[in-house]
Design an enzyme around this catalytic site. Structure first.
Site, mmCIF file in Angstrom:
data_model
loop_
_atom_site.group_PDB
_atom_site.id
_atom_site.type_symbol
_atom_site.label_atom_id
_atom_site.label_comp_id
_atom_site.label_asym_id
_atom_site.label_seq_id
_atom_site.Cartn_x
_atom_site.Cartn_y
_atom_site.Cartn_z
ATOM 1 N N LYS A 49 50.637 30.906 32.719
ATOM 2 C CA LYS A 49 51.656 30.975 33.773
ATOM 3 C C LYS A 49 51.212 30.222 35.027
ATOM 4 O O LYS A 49 51.978 29.431 35.595
ATOM 5 C CB LYS A 49 51.944 32.434 34.099
ATOM 6 C CG LYS A 49 52.776 32.663 35.355
ATOM 7 C CD LYS A 49 53.022 34.132 35.602
ATOM 8 C CE LYS A 49 51.760 34.874 35.919
ATOM 9 N NZ LYS A 49 51.180 34.512 37.236
ATOM 10 N N THR A 50 49.979 30.465 35.466
ATOM 11 C CA THR A 50 49.486 29.814 36.677
ATOM 12 C C THR A 50 49.404 28.310 36.483
ATOM 13 O O THR A 50 49.743 27.536 37.392
ATOM 14 C CB THR A 50 48.100 30.380 37.051
ATOM 15 O OG1 THR A 50 48.218 31.778 37.279
ATOM 16 C CG2 THR A 50 47.558 29.719 38.302
ATOM 17 N N ASP A 240 56.334 33.350 41.862
ATOM 18 C CA ASP A 240 55.443 33.889 40.840
ATOM 19 C C ASP A 240 55.747 35.371 40.624
ATOM 20 O O ASP A 240 56.178 36.069 41.535
ATOM 21 C CB ASP A 240 53.992 33.710 41.316
ATOM 22 C CG ASP A 240 52.982 34.089 40.259
ATOM 23 O OD1 ASP A 240 53.324 34.059 39.058
ATOM 24 O OD2 ASP A 240 51.833 34.408 40.626
ATOM 25 N N GLU A 241 55.510 35.874 39.413
ATOM 26 C CA GLU A 241 55.664 37.304 39.081
ATOM 27 C C GLU A 241 57.043 37.843 39.501
ATOM 28 O O GLU A 241 57.159 38.899 40.105
ATOM 29 C CB GLU A 241 54.556 38.133 39.748
ATOM 30 C CG GLU A 241 53.144 37.708 39.399
ATOM 31 C CD GLU A 241 52.705 38.126 38.011
ATOM 32 O OE1 GLU A 241 53.560 38.575 37.225
ATOM 33 O OE2 GLU A 241 51.507 38.002 37.708
ATOM 34 N N GLN A 271 56.196 42.644 31.231
ATOM 35 C CA GLN A 271 55.124 43.163 32.072
ATOM 36 C C GLN A 271 55.665 43.723 33.389
ATOM 37 O O GLN A 271 54.946 43.786 34.381
ATOM 38 C CB GLN A 271 54.082 42.079 32.340
ATOM 39 C CG GLN A 271 53.382 41.592 31.085
ATOM 40 C CD GLN A 271 52.248 40.632 31.379
ATOM 41 O OE1 GLN A 271 51.240 40.985 31.969
ATOM 42 N NE2 GLN A 271 52.422 39.392 30.959
ATOM 43 N N ARG A 627 45.477 42.842 27.423
ATOM 44 C CA ARG A 627 44.298 42.536 28.258
ATOM 45 C C ARG A 627 43.103 42.157 27.389
ATOM 46 O O ARG A 627 42.124 41.597 27.895
ATOM 47 C CB ARG A 627 43.894 43.748 29.110
ATOM 48 C CG ARG A 627 44.904 44.309 30.106
ATOM 49 C CD ARG A 627 45.502 43.261 31.004
ATOM 50 N NE ARG A 627 46.751 42.771 30.440
ATOM 51 C CZ ARG A 627 47.318 41.619 30.793
ATOM 52 N NH1 ARG A 627 46.730 40.833 31.674
ATOM 53 N NH2 ARG A 627 48.467 41.240 30.249
#
Length: 673
Positions: A49-50, A240-241, A271, A627
């Protein structure tokens, strides 16, 4: 002789040397090179994503967009810094004019320019939680509310109520009814205090963190001319997010992005786990309807986890009905071992397994800081903290204080300490200061009366109330004082001997301390669960003195560990799943996967009425399993010793039942004791 030196600016037609098609996968490339207009990028866990966001910024700059025309909104300053640092490494442009940061930092920057437009001075103070507490205390005092005569919400609780109201748009009355029903009779006073608090902030030229979002939004609504200036400046907006945005954050983006709507939001609906603090899951689900003609890009290649973990993760989230369907695809090779399903006899065995397996993994070459233990609620970690401490395994807690360091654990212990040692001045004063209307001076006076009554040195005391009810206490504090006295009576038997520690806990929890917790703590229910867990731990002790000694030793060990801890010290990470979002480890233990624990009991009880709560719990489970990079252990105790009902059979989490058995390897755990 002076030397001549010329600083050369980067030519305006300079470009990076990025080969976008070669450095990105096909779906990342499609998102990065998206044409103008609204775009929704669903970036699955571990999918880069980043990388997608930073390359999107670089792509805009390479195509002639001025840095000052880009707004990059994130949820943490760290995320903003990392993204801008990565962009600066990619492109030969001066990025000082690019606006990048959290919603709050961007709101602050706007308000520093325009505060006078809404009645504040540009030099306003931003209050932290302690400052807010002080201002709210002043507002309560000015309103003439006598907090000594009744149990009124503490300033920190009021701050949470007002914050949630601002961020969700929910009226204070409705919010109190839903989240704080024990304060419903105080709604008129609470609403009045919200208005008084707003006046106090204006009078003192102060703003809290919510103002940094709410005030710019109000400014834009009231001043279309100023809104137009910022709309023209921010031709391109990246978020973002996005799944974590709340009502006012989404409206902030809507207003700034109009009319051209060159807004790209990146996130993962699977998420979205923060509704309890105001995040609105529908923002990301409804984005295609909110922005007509929005393009959707789904990035599914996962670079973090082995295929076996990803297959389980896909199965785990599949039952959710409200989601953008996607299947995480692995970029890594198979590991040839499945995630482990590990049912165990009881919580103690679960803790022993986790600790023993951690030591084995360490012997196999996996560093301790590549291992995490994740849980739904803080109290789930108690036995594991005890076991790791016994075995000398260093650990860090990211979900709050260590169990025995928490205020409510120390409060409960104070009741027991005073009953055991009636000369314990510290425990006595800690207890009486919890009561309405009793401050430090009142506590000193009450302690002198206690010493004078002679019971501090008596052999045993079977009737505390006989003496305490004769003490000088203000009339408005009398009801709580009487309840406190009768609670102490319940902590001893007929002969005046202290009861076993587990038998004391219902009296402590059901007496004056419950009222105190409701007024003092914003997370009352979580703390209550902690105390119930302490009660179960206490069942292993018949002698109160032995129990308190063990608590002191554990708390002392915690203090030693904390003092010795260094940022570079190798330690296992213990974390709630909420705190673990965005992080990753080679090995993850997800513990207490039993119905009522994970998913949370309140959600289980309401699942027929409110599927949204259950779906968020399932998303939380999905976050936990994604994770893990290499190994995943899913554990739960088969039996749980209830305080009054004896051994209770634990039902495995319904989330485990939803995963095909062939995707997990069940371990049969034997014990050597």
């Amino acid at each position: 002789m002076a030397r001549d030196y010329t600083v050369k600016r980067v030519p305006q037609d300079a470009k990076s040397k990025i080969d976008y098609a070669a450095e990105l996968n096909e779906k990342q490339f499609a998102a990065v090179t998206a044409p103008p207009g609204p775009a929704l990028v669903i970036a699955g866990a571990g999918s880069g994503k980043t990388r997608t966001l930073t390359y999107r910024v670089a792509y805009l700059l390479d195509n002639g967009v001025a840095p000052g025309n880009i707004l990059l909104l994130t949820f943490t300053n760290k995320a903003a810094r990392e993204m801008l640092e990565r962009v600066s490494e990619l492109v030969p442009f001066d990025l000082r004019d690019l606006w990048g940061g959290t919603f709050h930092s961007v709101g602050n920057r706007i308000l520093r320019r325009q505060a006078r437009e809404i009645g504040w001075d540009a030099g306003f103070t931003i209050m932290d939680r302690e400052d807010q507490k002080e201002l709210l205390s002043g507002a309560v005092a000015s309103a003439g509310i006598d907090t000594k005569a009744m149990r009124f919400p503490k300033p920190e609780v009021l701050g949470d109520i007002f914050s949630l109201s601002v961020n969700t748009g929910e009226a204070v009355a409705d919010l109190v009814e839903r989240r704080y029903p024990y304060f419903r009779h105080l709604v008129p006073q609470i609403e009045s205090l919200q208005e008084a608090y707003e006046r106090k902030k204006r009078e003192t030229n102060s703003m809290d963190f919510d103002d940094l979002l709410e005030k710019p939004l109000r400014l834009f609504r009231e001043r279309p001319d100023l809104l137009g200036l910022y709309q023209r400046q921010f031709e391109w907006i990246l978020v973002d997010e996005y799944q974590d945005t709340n009502l006012i954050q989404a409206e902030f983006i809507d207003l700034l992005s109009a009319p051209q709507n060159n807004v790209m939001v990146v996130g993962d609906d699977a998420q979205s786990i923060y509704s309890w603090r105001g995040a609105d899951f529908t923002n990301i689900l409804d984005f295609p309807e909110r922005y007509e003609g929005a393009r959707k890009y789904v990035i599914e290649t996962n670079y973090r986890s082995v295929p076996e973990i990803l297959t389980l993760a896909n199965a785990a989230i599949a039952p959710n009905t409200k989601q953008f369907r996607k299947d995480l695809a692995p970029a890594r090779d198979q590991r040839e071992s499945l995630p482990a399903l590990v049912p165990m006899q009881d919580p103690g065995t679960q803790a022993a397994f986790v600790a023993q397996r951690i030591l084995e993994l360490r012997d196999d070459g996996i560093e301790l800081d590549e291992i995490a233990v994740l849980y739904r609620a803080h109290f789930h970690a108690m036995e594991i903290q005890l076991e790791l401490t016994k075995r000398g395994i260093p650990f860090v807690i990211t979900s709050g204080l260590r169990f025995f360091e928490q205020a409510h654990i120390k409060d409960a212990a104070a009741f027991m300490k005073f009953v055991l040692n009636r000369r314990d001045e510290v425990a006595f004063k800690r207890l009486v200061r919890m009561l309405p209307g009793v401050g430090q001076r009142g506590a000193d006076n009450l302690w002198r009366e206690w010493l004078a009554c002679g019971l501090s040195s008596a052999g045993t005391v079977a009737n505390f109330s006989g003496a305490l009810l004769g003490f000088k206490v203000a009339a408005k504090a009398r009801p709580a004082w009487e309840q406190f006295a009768y609670t102490l009576d319940e902590l001893v038997d007929e002969g005046g001997m202290p009861r076993p520690p587990a038998a004391m806990m219902p009296s402590i929890l059901g007496g004056v301390y419950e009222d105190y917790m409701k007024a003092k703590f914003t997370n009352y229910e979580n703390r209550r669960q902690d105390l119930l867990q302490l009660e179960r731990y206490a069942e292993g002790f018949d002698e109160l003195g032995e129990f308190l000694s063990q608590l002191s030793l554990l708390a002392g060990q915690d203090a030693v560990d904390a003092a010795a801890a260094r940022p570079d010290k190798e330690s296992v990470c213990l974390s709630s799943v909420h705190q673990a979002k965005g992080l990753e480890w080679k090995v993850v233990f997800c513990v207490w996967l039993a119905d009522g624990m994970f998913p949370n009991n309140r959600v289980v009880e309401n699942d027929d009425e409110d599927q949204s709560g259950l779906e968020e719990e399932r998303r939380l489970f999905y976050v936990a399993v994604t994770r893990a990079k290499d190994e995943l252990y899913l554990t739960y105790p088969l039996f749980w010793h209830g305080s009054f009902s004896g051994d209770v059979v634990q039902r495995p989490s319904r989330f485990l039942d939803e995963i095909p058995l062939e995707l997990m390897e069940e371990w049969n755990i034997g014990t050597g004791w």
